[in-house]
Design an enzyme around this catalytic site. Sequence first.
Site, mmCIF file in Angstrom:
data_model
loop_
_atom_site.group_PDB
_atom_site.id
_atom_site.type_symbol
_atom_site.label_atom_id
_atom_site.label_comp_id
_atom_site.label_asym_id
_atom_site.label_seq_id
_atom_site.Cartn_x
_atom_site.Cartn_y
_atom_site.Cartn_z
ATOM 1 N N GLU A 108 0.835 -1.195 0.000
ATOM 2 C CA GLU A 108 0.000 0.000 0.000
ATOM 3 C C GLU A 108 0.874 1.250 0.000
ATOM 4 O OE1 GLU A 108 -4.181 -1.450 1.927
ATOM 5 O OE2 GLU A 108 -2.739 -0.580 3.321
ATOM 6 N N CYS A 127 3.614 8.638 0.897
ATOM 7 C CA CYS A 127 4.118 7.692 1.896
ATOM 8 C C CYS A 127 4.399 6.372 1.187
ATOM 9 C CB CYS A 127 3.076 7.518 3.007
ATOM 10 S SG CYS A 127 3.608 6.462 4.361
ATOM 11 N N CYS A 185 6.253 -6.834 7.334
ATOM 12 C CA CYS A 185 7.219 -6.236 8.251
ATOM 13 C C CYS A 185 7.642 -7.289 9.282
ATOM 14 C CB CYS A 185 6.597 -5.030 8.955
ATOM 15 S SG CYS A 185 7.761 -4.017 9.899
ATOM 16 N N CYS A 242 5.579 -4.330 15.918
ATOM 17 C CA CYS A 242 5.219 -3.286 16.878
ATOM 18 C C CYS A 242 3.762 -3.501 17.267
ATOM 19 C CB CYS A 242 5.426 -1.904 16.275
ATOM 20 S SG CYS A 242 7.155 -1.552 15.854
ATOM 21 N N CYS A 246 0.815 -1.387 15.756
ATOM 22 C CA CYS A 246 0.844 -1.132 14.313
ATOM 23 C C CYS A 246 0.181 -2.263 13.537
ATOM 24 C CB CYS A 246 2.298 -0.966 13.857
ATOM 25 S SG CYS A 246 2.472 -0.625 12.097
ATOM 26 N N GLY A 267 6.861 -1.762 6.209
ATOM 27 C CA GLY A 267 8.219 -2.252 6.331
ATOM 28 C C GLY A 267 9.151 -1.318 7.073
ATOM 29 N N GLU A 268 10.319 -1.821 7.402
ATOM 30 C CA GLU A 268 11.398 -1.069 8.041
ATOM 31 C C GLU A 268 12.446 -0.740 6.982
ATOM 32 O OE1 GLU A 268 14.100 0.835 9.509
ATOM 33 O OE2 GLU A 268 12.637 0.382 11.102
ATOM 34 N N SER A 270 11.969 7.066 7.893
ATOM 35 C CA SER A 270 11.559 6.753 9.264
ATOM 36 C C SER A 270 12.015 5.353 9.641
ATOM 37 C CB SER A 270 10.032 6.845 9.394
ATOM 38 O OG SER A 270 9.614 6.481 10.690
ATOM 39 N N SER A 313 10.802 6.334 15.117
ATOM 40 C CA SER A 313 9.564 5.874 15.762
ATOM 41 C C SER A 313 9.899 5.535 17.211
ATOM 42 C CB SER A 313 9.023 4.629 15.027
ATOM 43 O OG SER A 313 8.614 4.959 13.722
ATOM 44 N N LEU A 314 9.651 6.481 18.102
ATOM 45 C CA LEU A 314 10.102 6.356 19.485
ATOM 46 C C LEU A 314 9.035 5.699 20.366
ATOM 47 C CD1 LEU A 314 12.613 7.092 21.187
ATOM 48 C CD2 LEU A 314 11.395 9.176 21.862
ATOM 49 N N HIS A 315 7.945 6.417 20.638
ATOM 50 C CA HIS A 315 6.720 5.892 21.241
ATOM 51 C C HIS A 315 6.794 5.516 22.719
ATOM 52 C CE1 HIS A 315 5.559 5.980 17.113
ATOM 53 N NE2 HIS A 315 6.268 4.921 16.791
ATOM 54 N N ASN A 332 -4.287 5.434 15.664
ATOM 55 C CA ASN A 332 -5.288 5.166 14.637
ATOM 56 C C ASN A 332 -5.788 3.732 14.770
ATOM 57 O OD1 ASN A 332 -5.153 7.723 13.142
ATOM 58 N ND2 ASN A 332 -3.051 7.093 12.706
ATOM 59 N N CYS A 350 -1.489 6.608 9.700
ATOM 60 C CA CYS A 350 -0.249 6.051 10.243
ATOM 61 C C CYS A 350 -0.528 4.787 11.054
ATOM 62 C CB CYS A 350 0.416 7.105 11.126
ATOM 63 S SG CYS A 350 1.976 6.583 11.836
#
Length: 402
Positions: free
Chosen positions: A121, A134, A141, A145, A148, A207-208, A239, A261-263, A338, A381
């Site tokens: 996507e 994006c 992935c 996470c 996610c 993905g990373e 990112s 991506s801290l979080h 989200n 996101c």
Amino acid sequence: MSIALNLDHSTAVRPAATSRPSLIGLSKPQLAEALTTSGIASDKEARMRASQLWNWLYVNGVTDFDRMTNVAKPVRQKLADSFLLDRPEIVTEQVSTDGTRKWLFRFRDPANPNFPPVEVETVYIPEQDRGTLCVSSQVGCTLTCSFCHTGTQKLVRNLTAGEILGQILMARERLGDFPGGSRPDDGGLVPSGETRAITNIVMMGMGEPLYNYDNVKQALLIASAGDGMSISKRRITLSTSGVVPFIEPTGREIDVQLAISLHATNNDLRDVLVPINKKWPLEELLEACRNYPGLSNARRITFEYVMLDGINDSDAEARELVRLLAGIPAKINLIPFNPWPGANYGTSPSSRIERFADIVNKAGYASPVRTPRGRDIFAACGQLKSESERLSKKDREALAGV
């Protein structure tokens, strides 16, 4: 109401299996090498032919060798016999109530054309002063996470440089971003004052990116080349969830903006939210950020922080976030969670997010609250996933608060 455009590809004829390689994703030297290896151009003329191809592929966006009018017809035929100019197939294209577009793109493995196709996507977000694409770097992935949706889809494979660029090229085609292209009339789709629909690229899709470093590097260097797509490196953001060994090379070799991506503000919680933290904990990650090449007040790192109700959104965590980032030129993006099917988290209330932002702002850090875009089409996101399961329209609207 979101709009799903009727792009019925279910009856489309699948391309026949072929061993012809694609030219999309090749640098100028690689194009020249491909031409000499195939016998189409001598060593003497290969550079000139490569420059011609480069312009047609990345500036004009052609998908047919016959449209390369400054190339002799016999050469065009040899090119068509030897190479492809493939773009991804559009499986679906959805338009959100807020103008966000999401494409489900289908790729066939260029090295193994008989292998099953894969899907990713890609999302386009129009705003007043910019248009952001994006882009995905992997099919699925590995990071899992816990907040996610993409992380619930297992990794299938890395995307090639050509497939990463193919998302940009296909989006530019759909948005009329090539010379002579016509743009969809979506009311405010094209940013005011800009000649392009796509002005910014963010490697924040599926993905990373740093687990596919070589292909991402190749794609972004081509996308940012001044005589090609010419997207400024200051308008490209990569990112990462924290693949520490590749953070310094990203700044030195690709020279793009960095987002983390801290979080979470402690290792125990981040181990749960972002499991890669078990391999490279906060201390190592933040040290790599402090040493990011070119880091300055004019070139800050963006730290992404998803706001999870009762999990990471307290005043104490806001103050700890400020303490952790001391000495790092930074901006902090606060992202309301989200929702997606099966998620175990809730979105922090607006009042809590505002209080968190106020603490961070008063400490001297810009902390904009990201407005969710495309929730009704699962384009926001953390919501991207290419598997076919989808909620009903009624359920999607309920999640999006429509």
